[in-house]
Enzyme design. Structure first.
Site, PDB file in Angstrom:
ATOM      1  N   GLU A 219       0.798  -1.221   0.000  1.00 26.72           N
ATOM      2  CA  GLU A 219       0.000   0.000   0.000  1.00 26.72           C
ATOM      3  C   GLU A 219       0.838   1.281   0.000  1.00 26.72           C
ATOM      4  OE1 GLU A 219      -2.986  -0.135   3.053  1.00 26.72           O
ATOM      5  OE2 GLU A 219      -3.907  -1.951   2.254  1.00 26.72           O
TER       6      GLU A 219
ATOM      7  N   GLU B  60      -5.315  -8.772   1.163  1.00 25.92           N
ATOM      8  CA  GLU B  60      -5.988  -8.395   2.408  1.00 25.92           C
ATOM      9  C   GLU B  60      -7.470  -8.204   2.125  1.00 25.92           C
ATOM     10  OE1 GLU B  60      -4.506  -5.060   4.623  1.00 25.92           O
ATOM     11  OE2 GLU B  60      -2.405  -5.557   4.214  1.00 25.92           O
TER      12      GLU B  60
END
Length: 472
Positions: free
Chosen positions: A178, A380
């Site tokens: 991320e 995720e």
């Protein structure tokens, strides 16, 4: 009646079967679970510094102990085997390997990950290693952090050092987790470490994170890495009307708002990583926020290294609409005249995040259509709820419903042609949830942080059954 999707997903009388070889696992991150922040030569990361700064983390919590995974990882691997996990995604703490971000490798720090990998393999669990999940050595931040180009070079050296030690046993490597969050929450609005608030610095950080990704991916490939990925937080960008009606017509002004935010969230990372280019729309935003002097000739070719997978972290859609007169959100340089909206009419998690499973279907199909050169892995997906232990059990029905809905969305996307290779639930354990401290629980395993007792939640037993039948 049996319906067979283009990639092997099947739906038989309500049962959703996933393709043969679909990877099932769970994910964690180093600072969130390891603890042991002063053990075996580790030096501080930006999250050690940030969490010790008054007012930055709820309750003044830190990751000093977290889940004590550094010392309890063997027991945690036994939990993984109870759940039939085939894969475990973990991140490596840069300040354990290079305590000051450069220079000699700390053998004791790498020894921990070597033991972890060996024990995973002995248990029949495939290790998925992420090189950077936000815990930058504080010494590198003191030298300027990700807004400085040198940090990308240091990351390349670190990646090569880790692969030299673990590459004989680890075949699945992710460079970054991320980078949008690291750049824009860390340097833009400052709600994550290192807590800086500078739009131009955030845009430089994002570019240098991508440059570090490219350098690291090249080094990994040259050293024989088999599978390389880049993990991104991705969401469909939609208007309030499209939350419940994906086909809702929207105004020209709303469409422009959607396009601009999608450029910042998706295009900013996938276009350079997979196509070797930044869009003109993105470059216009950079130009209005400090200029593009940090983007040098040759950078995009370096960033555009061949990768095998894009890791998709999905929690909820990004909902926006035109908002004339709105100032730019600090986390979104270039978002002038755009309003960020709630998703009315749908339930939300304890984080306040709207639960929109079909957003994941839309996202996965779009990614496979727009970027067919790579496969997709759900790295995720999960939810925080206010779990309660009752008579030795955690009946987390809402989490089970959340996971069921999102797995059905993954299945639908595969049936529609999306090349999704696996699903890693977030998270294995309740953990240190960044600026939220320990008050938000994402795990399918409950952790009593006072005693470190682990307790499988109902969602963990449900997930074990899904894995066993390879479907819902």
């Amino acid at each position: 009646m049996t319906v067979v999707g283009t990639r092997g997903a099947t739906l038989t009388e309500g049962r959703a079967d996933f393709p043969t070889g679909f990877v099932w696992g769970a994910a964690t991150a180093s600072y969130q679970i390891e603890g042991a922040v002063k053990e075996d030569g580790r030096e501080p990361s930006i999250w050690d510094t940030f969490s010790r700064t008054p007012g930055k983390v709820v309750g003044g919590d830190t990751g000093d102990v977290a889940c004590d995974h550094y010392f309890r990882h063997a027991d945690d691997i036994r939990l993984m085997t109870e759940l039939n996990l085939a894969a475990y995604r973990f991140s490596i703490a840069w300040p354990r390997v290079q305590p000051y971000g450069k220079g000699p490798v700390n053998a004791r720090g790498l020894d921990f990950y070597s033991r972890l990998v060996d024990r995973l393999l002995e248990a029949g669990i495939t290790p998925y290693a992420t090189l950077y999940h936000w815990d930058l050595p504080q010494a590198l931040e003191d030298a300027g952090g990700w807004p400085e180009r040198d940090t990308a070079h240091r990351f390349e050296e670190y990646a090569a050092a880790v692969h030299a030690r673990l590459g004989d046993r680890v075949r699945n490597w992710a460079t970054l987790n991320e980078p949008w969050v690291a750049a824009f929450l860390g340097y833009g609005n400052g709600v994550h470490a290192p807590g800086r608030t500078d739009a131009a610095a955030a845009l430089r950080a994002a570019h240098h994170l991508l440059l570090g990704h490219g350098m690291a991916a090249r080094a990994l490939r040259e050293s024989g890495a088999e599978e390389i990925s880049l993990v991104l937080n991705l969401s469909p960008v939609i208007t309030p009307a499209q939350v419940s009606d994906p086909g809702a017509e929207i105004s020209e002004a709303d469409a422009e708002a959607v396009t601009r935010i999608d450029t910042m969230l998706v295009g900013q990372f996938l276009d350079p990583a997979l196509r070797g280019e930044y869009s003109q729309g993105f470059l216009d935003i950079v130009g209005r926020n400090g200029g593009a002097g940090h983007i040098l000739d040759g950078d995009l070719a370096t960033i555009n290294q061949p990768i095998d997978l894009v890791g998709v972290n999905y929690y909820n859609p990004c909902v926006v609409e035109a908002g004339p007169g709105e100032a730019a959100d600090a986390a979104w340089p270039g978002s002038e005249d755009i309003r960020f909206c709630s998703a009315d009419g749908v339930p939300a998690t304890a984080m306040g995040w709207p639960i929109v499973p079909n957003g994941l279907s839309r996202l996965l199909v779009r990614l496979s259509d727009d970027y067919p050169e790579v496969g997709l892995l759900i790295t995720e997906n999960g939810a925080a709820f206010d779990d309660v232990v009752e008579d030795g059990h955690v009946h987390d029905t809402r989490r089970t419903e959340y996971l069921d809905g999102h797995l059905r969305a993954v299945h639908a996307a595969i049936a529609d042609g999306a090349d999704v290779r696996g699903y890693l639930v977030w998270s294995l354990l309740d953990n240190f949830e960044w600026a939220e401290g320990y008050r938000r629980r994402f795990g399918i395993v409950h952790v009593d942080f006072a005693t470190q007792r682990r307790l499988l939640k109902d969602s963990a037993f449900w997930y074990r059954d899904v894995i066993t039948r390879n479907g819902l």
